[in-house]
Design a protein around this motif. Structure first.
Motif, PDB file in Angstrom:
ATOM      1  N   PHE A  57      16.910  27.321  20.082  1.00  0.00           N
ATOM      2  CA  PHE A  57      15.587  26.718  20.281  1.00  0.00           C
ATOM      3  C   PHE A  57      14.553  27.304  19.323  1.00  0.00           C
ATOM      4  O   PHE A  57      13.426  26.832  19.252  1.00  0.00           O
ATOM      5  CB  PHE A  57      15.112  26.913  21.722  1.00  0.00           C
ATOM      6  CG  PHE A  57      14.886  28.340  22.129  1.00  0.00           C
ATOM      7  CD1 PHE A  57      13.651  28.925  22.015  1.00  0.00           C
ATOM      8  CD2 PHE A  57      15.933  29.094  22.635  1.00  0.00           C
ATOM      9  CE1 PHE A  57      13.442  30.235  22.402  1.00  0.00           C
ATOM     10  CE2 PHE A  57      15.739  30.401  23.026  1.00  0.00           C
ATOM     11  CZ  PHE A  57      14.495  30.985  22.910  1.00  0.00           C
ATOM     12  N   ALA A  58      14.957  28.325  18.559  1.00  0.00           N
ATOM     13  CA  ALA A  58      14.032  28.871  17.557  1.00  0.00           C
ATOM     14  C   ALA A  58      13.729  27.855  16.466  1.00  0.00           C
ATOM     15  O   ALA A  58      12.724  27.962  15.761  1.00  0.00           O
ATOM     16  CB  ALA A  58      14.630  30.132  16.931  1.00  0.00           C
ATOM     17  N   LEU A  59      14.592  26.833  16.314  1.00  0.00           N
ATOM     18  CA  LEU A  59      14.338  25.819  15.300  1.00  0.00           C
ATOM     19  C   LEU A  59      13.081  25.019  15.620  1.00  0.00           C
ATOM     20  O   LEU A  59      12.394  24.551  14.723  1.00  0.00           O
ATOM     21  CB  LEU A  59      15.542  24.876  15.205  1.00  0.00           C
ATOM     22  CG  LEU A  59      16.860  25.510  14.721  1.00  0.00           C
ATOM     23  CD1 LEU A  59      17.988  24.500  14.804  1.00  0.00           C
ATOM     24  CD2 LEU A  59      16.719  26.011  13.312  1.00  0.00           C
ATOM     25  N   PRO A  62       9.742  28.570  16.739  1.00  0.00           N
ATOM     26  CA  PRO A  62      10.003  29.847  16.069  1.00  0.00           C
ATOM     27  C   PRO A  62       9.044  30.957  16.459  1.00  0.00           C
ATOM     28  O   PRO A  62       9.419  32.125  16.494  1.00  0.00           O
ATOM     29  CB  PRO A  62       9.880  29.504  14.578  1.00  0.00           C
ATOM     30  CG  PRO A  62       8.987  28.308  14.550  1.00  0.00           C
ATOM     31  CD  PRO A  62       9.306  27.532  15.792  1.00  0.00           C
ATOM     32  N   ALA A  63       7.802  30.621  16.767  1.00  0.00           N
ATOM     33  CA  ALA A  63       6.827  31.667  17.087  1.00  0.00           C
ATOM     34  C   ALA A  63       7.216  32.418  18.359  1.00  0.00           C
ATOM     35  O   ALA A  63       6.962  33.623  18.481  1.00  0.00           O
ATOM     36  CB  ALA A  63       5.430  31.070  17.237  1.00  0.00           C
ATOM     37  N   GLU A  64       7.843  31.734  19.293  1.00  0.00           N
ATOM     38  CA  GLU A  64       8.218  32.404  20.533  1.00  0.00           C
ATOM     39  C   GLU A  64       9.381  33.364  20.326  1.00  0.00           C
ATOM     40  O   GLU A  64       9.537  34.320  21.081  1.00  0.00           O
ATOM     41  CB  GLU A  64       8.579  31.364  21.591  1.00  0.00           C
ATOM     42  CG  GLU A  64       7.398  30.529  22.033  1.00  0.00           C
ATOM     43  CD  GLU A  64       7.729  29.694  23.255  1.00  0.00           C
ATOM     44  OE1 GLU A  64       8.842  29.872  23.782  1.00  0.00           O
ATOM     45  OE2 GLU A  64       6.887  28.881  23.663  1.00  0.00           O
ATOM     46  N   ILE A  65      10.206  33.115  19.309  1.00  0.00           N
ATOM     47  CA  ILE A  65      11.313  34.025  19.006  1.00  0.00           C
ATOM     48  C   ILE A  65      10.837  35.162  18.122  1.00  0.00           C
ATOM     49  O   ILE A  65      11.145  36.330  18.352  1.00  0.00           O
ATOM     50  CB  ILE A  65      12.456  33.260  18.318  1.00  0.00           C
ATOM     51  CG1 ILE A  65      13.113  32.316  19.317  1.00  0.00           C
ATOM     52  CG2 ILE A  65      13.491  34.214  17.760  1.00  0.00           C
ATOM     53  CD1 ILE A  65      13.746  33.013  20.489  1.00  0.00           C
ATOM     54  N   CYS A  66      10.080  34.838  17.092  1.00  0.00           N
ATOM     55  CA  CYS A  66       9.630  35.881  16.168  1.00  0.00           C
ATOM     56  C   CYS A  66       8.529  36.733  16.783  1.00  0.00           C
ATOM     57  O   CYS A  66       8.441  37.927  16.498  1.00  0.00           O
ATOM     58  CB  CYS A  66       9.124  35.240  14.872  1.00  0.00           C
ATOM     59  SG  CYS A  66      10.397  34.337  13.969  1.00  0.00           S
ATOM     60  N   GLY A  67       7.674  36.143  17.612  1.00  0.00           N
ATOM     61  CA  GLY A  67       6.579  36.895  18.200  1.00  0.00           C
ATOM     62  C   GLY A  67       5.484  37.185  17.186  1.00  0.00           C
ATOM     63  O   GLY A  67       5.329  36.484  16.181  1.00  0.00           O
ATOM     64  N   ALA A  88      22.493  32.771  11.552  1.00  0.00           N
ATOM     65  CA  ALA A  88      21.476  33.815  11.606  1.00  0.00           C
ATOM     66  C   ALA A  88      20.107  33.183  11.522  1.00  0.00           C
ATOM     67  O   ALA A  88      19.927  32.121  10.911  1.00  0.00           O
ATOM     68  CB  ALA A  88      21.665  34.821  10.471  1.00  0.00           C
ATOM     69  N   PHE A  89      19.150  33.830  12.123  1.00  0.00           N
ATOM     70  CA  PHE A  89      17.769  33.360  12.138  1.00  0.00           C
ATOM     71  C   PHE A  89      16.875  34.485  11.641  1.00  0.00           C
ATOM     72  O   PHE A  89      16.943  35.605  12.135  1.00  0.00           O
ATOM     73  CB  PHE A  89      17.380  32.937  13.558  1.00  0.00           C
ATOM     74  CG  PHE A  89      15.975  32.438  13.672  1.00  0.00           C
ATOM     75  CD1 PHE A  89      15.645  31.177  13.224  1.00  0.00           C
ATOM     76  CD2 PHE A  89      14.985  33.226  14.214  1.00  0.00           C
ATOM     77  CE1 PHE A  89      14.352  30.704  13.326  1.00  0.00           C
ATOM     78  CE2 PHE A  89      13.683  32.766  14.317  1.00  0.00           C
ATOM     79  CZ  PHE A  89      13.369  31.503  13.873  1.00  0.00           C
ATOM     80  N   GLU A  90      16.064  34.211  10.627  1.00  0.00           N
ATOM     81  CA  GLU A  90      15.199  35.221  10.014  1.00  0.00           C
ATOM     82  C   GLU A  90      13.741  34.832  10.190  1.00  0.00           C
ATOM     83  O   GLU A  90      13.383  33.665  10.077  1.00  0.00           O
ATOM     84  CB  GLU A  90      15.507  35.369   8.515  1.00  0.00           C
ATOM     85  CG  GLU A  90      16.918  35.833   8.209  1.00  0.00           C
ATOM     86  CD  GLU A  90      17.152  35.941   6.719  1.00  0.00           C
ATOM     87  OE1 GLU A  90      16.212  35.621   5.948  1.00  0.00           O
ATOM     88  OE2 GLU A  90      18.257  36.333   6.316  1.00  0.00           O
TER      89      GLU A  90
END
Length: 242
Positions: A57-59, A62-67, A88-90
């Motif tokens: 769901f980061a796609l 993304p802000a909720e995953i990266c913070g 991988a997600f960066e």
């Protein structure tokens, strides 16, 4: 933050359950070493892949995953990058050029690589223990050489070839800064990519540099080792003339 902590908790529970199941299976079946490595590798790889896919769901968010890097948002998020294999997600921040991006999926990716290493080790052990007149090192080398080549390709060559023109130009600039005394001093005029032999060229006004030159040499060495091991195994199987 809650999703991040929840995924880590689930991962720890799954690792503990997997370790218990593996211990019970090993004690009851007493399998051969290569079978144990196969099971460990497959289980670890599947768990790592599932943990990495949990960030799917980061796609869309993304802000909720990266913070946020700081409470006052001194280093805001600029963009994200998703790699299909290994998944991988960066998270790229405004200071990622100096300190590198953050990797929320690092645990899953490491588990994937550990699983792949165990599978390769189990296959090499199985090949080395086969009843054959060929030397054990040749049988194991026929497995390890392609695995090493695949690792070089997946970790070094494929990521650079998959970059967009803008990202590849930025990579060329970073390489030029890192090798300031030996790199061409001119401006970047373009980029070029080749498959056989693998090449990712940075074209400057006063020269061209291949970013994967060392990796291409490593791939050539892996191919040479693989062919030599196969030739060694085949030579001992041929019937000898009286």
């Amino acid at each position: 933050m809650f999703a991040w902590l929840l995924l880590w908790l689930v991962l720890i529970v799954q690792l503990a359950a997997g370790a218990f199941a593996y211990g019970f299976w090993k004690r009851r079946r007493r399998p051969a070493r290569h079978r144990r490595w196969w099971l460990l590798g497959a289980g670890t790889g599947v768990l790592g892949y599932a943990h990495t896919l949990a960030y799917g769901f980061a796609l869309t968010r993304p802000a909720e995953i990266c913070g946020q890097r700081t409470l006052d948002d001194d280093y805001p998020l600029t963009h994200t990058r998703v790699d299909v294999f290994p998944p991988a997600f960066e998270c790229h921040w405004t200071d990622s050029s100096a300190y590198g991006p953050s990797h929320p999926t690092a645990a899953g990716v490491w588990l994937l690589w550990c699983g792949a290493a165990l599978l390769v080790a189990g296959t090499a052990a199985w090949a080395a223990n086969l009843p054959s007149p060929a030397p054990r090192w040749a049988r194991a080398g026929a497995v390890l050489a392609p695995a090493a080549a695949a690792t070089l390709w997946v970790t070094r060559v494929a990521p650079l070839m998959g970059l967009s023109e803008t990202d590849l130009s930025n990579e060329c600039f970073r390489w030029q800064v890192a090798h300031l005394h030996s790199a061409p001093s001119g401006e970047i005029t373009g980029t070029d990519r080749g498959l056989l032999p693998p090449a990712v060229d940075c074209v400057f006004t006063d020269g061209t540099v291949n970013l994967v030159r060392a990796e291409a040499f490593g791939l050539s060495c892996c191919l040479a080792v693989f062919l030599f091991c196969c030739f060694r195994c085949a030579a001992l199987r041929l019937p000898r003339s009286p």
